[in-house]
Motif scaffolding. Structure first.
Motif, PDB file in Angstrom:
ATOM      1  N   VAL A 155       0.844  -1.190   0.000  1.00  0.00           N
ATOM      2  CA  VAL A 155       0.000   0.000   0.000  1.00  0.00           C
ATOM      3  C   VAL A 155       0.878   1.238   0.000  1.00  0.00           C
ATOM      4  N   MET A 193      -6.355   9.265   0.437  1.00  0.00           N
ATOM      5  CA  MET A 193      -6.661   7.842   0.531  1.00  0.00           C
ATOM      6  C   MET A 193      -6.919   7.425   1.973  1.00  0.00           C
ATOM      7  N   GLY A 194      -7.270   8.417   2.827  1.00  0.00           N
ATOM      8  CA  GLY A 194      -7.626   8.104   4.205  1.00  0.00           C
ATOM      9  C   GLY A 194      -6.518   7.362   4.908  1.00  0.00           C
ATOM     10  N   MET A 195      -6.906   6.467   5.802  1.00  0.00           N
ATOM     11  CA  MET A 195      -5.923   5.733   6.570  1.00  0.00           C
ATOM     12  C   MET A 195      -5.539   4.435   5.863  1.00  0.00           C
ATOM     13  N   GLY A 196      -6.481   3.911   5.096  1.00  0.00           N
ATOM     14  CA  GLY A 196      -6.230   2.626   4.449  1.00  0.00           C
ATOM     15  C   GLY A 196      -5.170   2.719   3.369  1.00  0.00           C
ATOM     16  N   GLY A 197      -5.093   3.879   2.692  1.00  0.00           N
ATOM     17  CA  GLY A 197      -4.122   4.030   1.616  1.00  0.00           C
ATOM     18  C   GLY A 197      -4.591   3.370   0.342  1.00  0.00           C
ATOM     19  N   LYS A 198      -3.754   3.486  -0.705  1.00  0.00           N
ATOM     20  CA  LYS A 198      -4.075   2.904  -2.006  1.00  0.00           C
ATOM     21  C   LYS A 198      -3.328   1.582  -2.150  1.00  0.00           C
TER      22      LYS A 198
END
Lengths: 431, 431
Positions: free
Chosen positions: A213, A232-237
Motif C-alpha cells: 500500500v 486515501m484516508g488511513m487505508g491508503g491505495k
C-alpha cells in the motif's frame, strides 16, 4: 473531578506516556521549518550525486552491463512490449521446429538461474545472472516433463499477448493441473521462460498478488484512473499488481519512506506524517513482493527522490532492505528492473537501541538462527560495500539483541511519528 | 503471414482458448440487458424480505437477544464511543479499588469465551456468547500474571481513549514485552477486556492490520477523504483498518460480490466487471480479517444490497463463507457487529464441477483432513439451516473432489468474468 485530575497526574509518571522529561530526545527536536531545510538539502545532495554519476558516464542513463564490458558474460532481461514477447515466442518455436525438421531433435536452451551462476556487480550494486545455460531436451527421461511444461507455458503466454490481459501465477497453474502437478513447477518454468525470451516477468503479463500500500504526497494513474494518495484516508491505495498500467507520477515529496511493516505504516498514515514532512509512505507488509519493488523503483526513478528505510533491527530487516536494494537471488535475471539502488538505512538500527534508551524488556534475544543469518549477511557484498552497515551489523551480532519498530511504542504510541523520525531527519541520521 | 494464420487456427483447437463451440454454456448467455433485469429483481426481492422481516418485528431494527428473551443468558457487546470506553474503564477500576479497600481483595470478573460457552442462535443466524464468567484474582498463583496483564491492557486502552488514536495489537504487545512474553497473551486479554467492558474490539481503538481491497460502484469516506472505488484502477482501494472512520457510503450497485481470493479479484478488477454488471467487488485475500468483515457488514447494512459469494469449492471456502456470515468462534462475543447475514453462495459449488464440465485434471482429491472438515461442517447449525448448502456439501464429501475458483481458467482466463458469473446471474443460481 478531583479524582480525574489525580489520575491524570499519576498517568504522567507512567513511562509509556509521552511526558517530555521521560521521552528520550524530545527536548532537542528543532522546529519543523529547520527540519524541512535539512530535507531539501537531502534532495539536492541526492540529485547532485545522480547528476555527477551520469556526468561521469557521459550520459543520463544508469550504468549497464555493456558499460562494464560484462554483456558477453552476464545476462539481463528488459521490459518488452506484448507484441515483442509474442514475436520472441514465435521465433523460438520456429527455431525448435527447424531443429526437429533438420534431425537435431527438440530441445530448449535454458539459462541457469542457480546461485553458482549469479554475480554481485559492485558498480551496479546488484546481483546479476552469468551466462551459463543448460539444454532441456524433450527426448530425455530427466527433462521430458520440464520441456513439456516449457511448451505449455510458452503457449499460454502467447495467448496472453493476443488478448492483452494479465493473469496470476495461480491462473497459469490451473490451466493444466495434471501436467504441472504443483504450482512451484509452473512458477519455476515461468521464470525460465522470462530468461529465455530475455524479458521481465511483468512483460509476460503474469502478476503476483498485490500486498503493498502507498499513501502520501503522490499522484499517479492506475489503469487510466488518476489516484491522489493524499486523499486515501488511513487505508491508503493498494499498489497495483501490474506496473505497466501505472504512470503519470507527480509528487512534491522530499523523500520516500519505505516501511517494513503494516503497524508502523498505520501509525504514520493515521498521523498523516506526510503532511508534516512531505513524503510518500510505502510498505509491502513484510517480505517485499514484486509489485511493490517495481512500484518503489518507478517512484525513485521518475520522481528522483531519496529513499529512507524503516525496518526492524534484526537480520531479517536488513535482508528485506537488501531485496529492495539489490534484488533477490531467485529473480537475479531481472535485477535491473526490480531493484532500487541507494536506499538509506534510517532505522531501527542496532545502535539506536542504546541511543534511544530502548528498555531491556523491549529487546529480544537473537536466536541461534538469527545470529547465523546476521553473520552470513556480513559476508554479502552488498553489506560489505557500506562500512556503516557492517558496523551496525557487527554490533547486532555482538550484542545478540534485536528489536522491532514497535519497540518504540514503549515511549508512547506516537513516539515514532513525533520524536524518533523527526529527530532522525534533523540529525541526517541515515547510512 | 500465412504462417501466422495457420498458427491462430491451430490455437482455436486448444481447449484453453475461448472458442465458443468448446466453452460450456457460452451459447445460452442472454443479452446483458436481460441479466440486469434479473439483478434488479434480486435487489427488490432482497429489500422485500428485509422489509417483511422488520415488519414482523414491528420495527426497522434487526432482531436482538432481548427480542428473543436471551439477554439474561447471553452476552453481547456494542460499539461504544471513546468517552464511554474511558468511563467504563474508570468505573471498573474504582470497583476493584473498592473491593480492595473493603478487604475483599483484587479480582476481575471475566466473561468466558470458551466454545462451551457459545451458542448458535438460529433466529439471529449467528454464534453468540453465553453468560458464564470466571474470577481472575490477583492473589492466586494461577492468575496473578493474567490479572496483571489485564490491568496493563486496561491502562493502555485508557491512554488510547485520551489521545483518540488507533494502534495495532503488535503496538500493545511492545509496550511491555517482558510482561506479555508473547503476543497471543496480550491479544487474548484484549478480547477479554472488550467482553468485560461490553464493547467491540474496534471501540477499544485497537486494530488488526488491513488485508482487504474493494473496487467497483462504491463511494465512501475514509478518515475524511472521499473515495470513488470506480476510479481505483486495477489495484483497488485498501480497506481501512478502522471502521469508525469510514462513512458516507453511496452506491448504484445492484449487488456486492464477495470474492475469496486475490487472483479472481484481479481478473474481475482488470475486466472492470462492475461496469458491465453494477456491483461492488470485495476480497480479504483469504481468511477474512476483522476490518473486511466490518466493512462488508457496513456496506450491506447501509446500502441494503444482496451479497453473493465466490469461494473455492472446498470445505475451507465454505468455512470462510461461514465466518463472514455467522462469525468466528474466537470473537463470538462481537458477532452482532462482525457478521453479515444472508450471504448467498454463488459458486464455485460442488455441483458446478460437473455442470460446468470442469476437467478431471483441474479437480483435486480431498485429503483426509478436508473430508473430516467437510463432515464437521455438516454438523454445524449454520450449514444445517440451509438445505441447499447441505446438499452441496454432501456432494463434496461424497465425490471427495475439490476445486479452486482458478479451475475455471481451464476454459480461458476470462471464462470467469465473461461466461461463468454472467450465467450464474442469468440463472439466479445462488443458494
Amino acid at each position: 473531578m478531583a479524582d480525574k485530575k489525580k489520575k491524570q497526574k499519576r498517568r504522567r509518571r507512567d513511562p509509556s506516556s509521552d511526558d517530555e522529561a521521560v521521552l528520550p530526545f524530545k527536548d532537542i527536536l528543532r522546529p519543523d521549518s529547520e527540519l524541512l531545510e535539512t530535507l531539501k538539502q537531502l534532495v539536492e545532495a541526492h540529485n547532485a550525486v545522480s547528476d555527477s554519476a551520469s556526468a561521469s558516464t557521459s550520459s543520463s542513463k544508469p550504468l549497464t552491463l555493456s558499460d562494464l564490458n560484462l554483456s558477453a558474460t552476464c545476462r539481463e532481461v528488459a521490459d518488452l512490449s506484448l507484441s515483442s514477447v509474442q514475436s520472441a515466442i514465435e521465433t523460438l518455436i520456429l527455431q525448435v521446429a527447424h531443429s526437429i525438421v533438420s534431425g537435431n531433435g527438440f530441445s530448449f536452451q535454458v539459462p541457469s538461474r542457480a546461485s553458482t551462476n549469479q554475480l554481485y556487480v559492485p558498480e551496479l550494486d546488484r546481483i546479476v545472472l552469468k551466462d551459463k545455460s543448460t539444454q532441456r531436451p524433450f527426448a530425455h527421461v530427466s527433462s521430458v516433463r520440464k520441456s513439456t511444461i516449457t511448451v505449455k507455458i510458452l503457449s499460454l503466454i502467447h495467448q496472453l499477448c493476443l488478448k492483452s490481459i494479465h493473469v496470476t501465477k495461480r491462473d497459469l497453474f490451473y490451466t493444466d493441473v495434471k501436467l504441472f502437478q504443483d504450482q512451484t513447477q509452473s512458477d519455476t518454468v515461468l521464470d525460465d521462460v522470462a530468461c529465455m525470451l530475455g524479458c521481465t516477468r511483468s512483460s509476460l503479463n503474469v502478476i503476483a498478488s498485490e500486498k503493498g500500500v502507498v499513501v502520501g504526497r503522490l499522484i499517479f494513474s492506475d489503469n487510466g484512473d488518476m489516484i491522489d494518495c493524499t486523499k486515501m484516508g488511513m487505508g491508503g491505495k493498494a499498489i497495483p499488481p501490474n506496473i505497466d498500467r501505472v504512470g503519470d507520477m507527480q509528487s512534491d515529496a522530499l523523500f520516500i519512506l519505505l516501511v517494513e511493516k503494516d503497524a508502523a505504516y498505520i501509525r504514520l498514515a493515521e498521523d498523516r506524517f506526510y503532511n508534516r514532512f512531505p513524503c510518500i509512505i510505502v510498505t509491502a507488509k513484510g517480505q517485499p513482493d514484486v509489485a511493490t519493488r517495481l512500484f518503489l523503483r518507478k517512484m525513485k526513478t521518475e520522481l528522483k527522490l531519496p529513499v529512507l528505510a524503516l525496518v526492524d533491527s534484526d537480520p531479517y530487516g536488513l535482508k528485506i532492505l537488501s531485496v529492495y536494494g539489490c534484488g533477490s537471488k531467485n529473480m537475479s535475471y531481472d535485477s535491473a528492473n526490480l531493484t532500487t539502488p541507494d536506499i538509506k538505512w534510517l532505522g531501527i538500527r542496532p545502535s539506536d537501541l542504546d541511543k534511544y534508551k530502548i528498555p531491556e524488556q523491549c529487546r529480544l534475544p537473537m536466536t541461534e538462527q538469527d545470529i547465523k543469518t546476521g553473520k552470513d549477511l556480513l559476508e554479502e557484498d552488498f553489506v560489505k560495500k557500506n562500512p556503516g552497515w557492517v558496523e551496525e551489523l557487527n554490533l547486532m551480532v555482538k550484542t545478540k539483541q534485536k528489536a522491532e519498530i514497535q519497540a518504540l511504542s514503549t515511549f508512547g504510541f506516537q513516539y515514532l511519528s513525533e520524536v524518533y523520525l523527526p529527530l532522525k531527519l534533523q540529525q541526517k541520521d541515515w547510512l
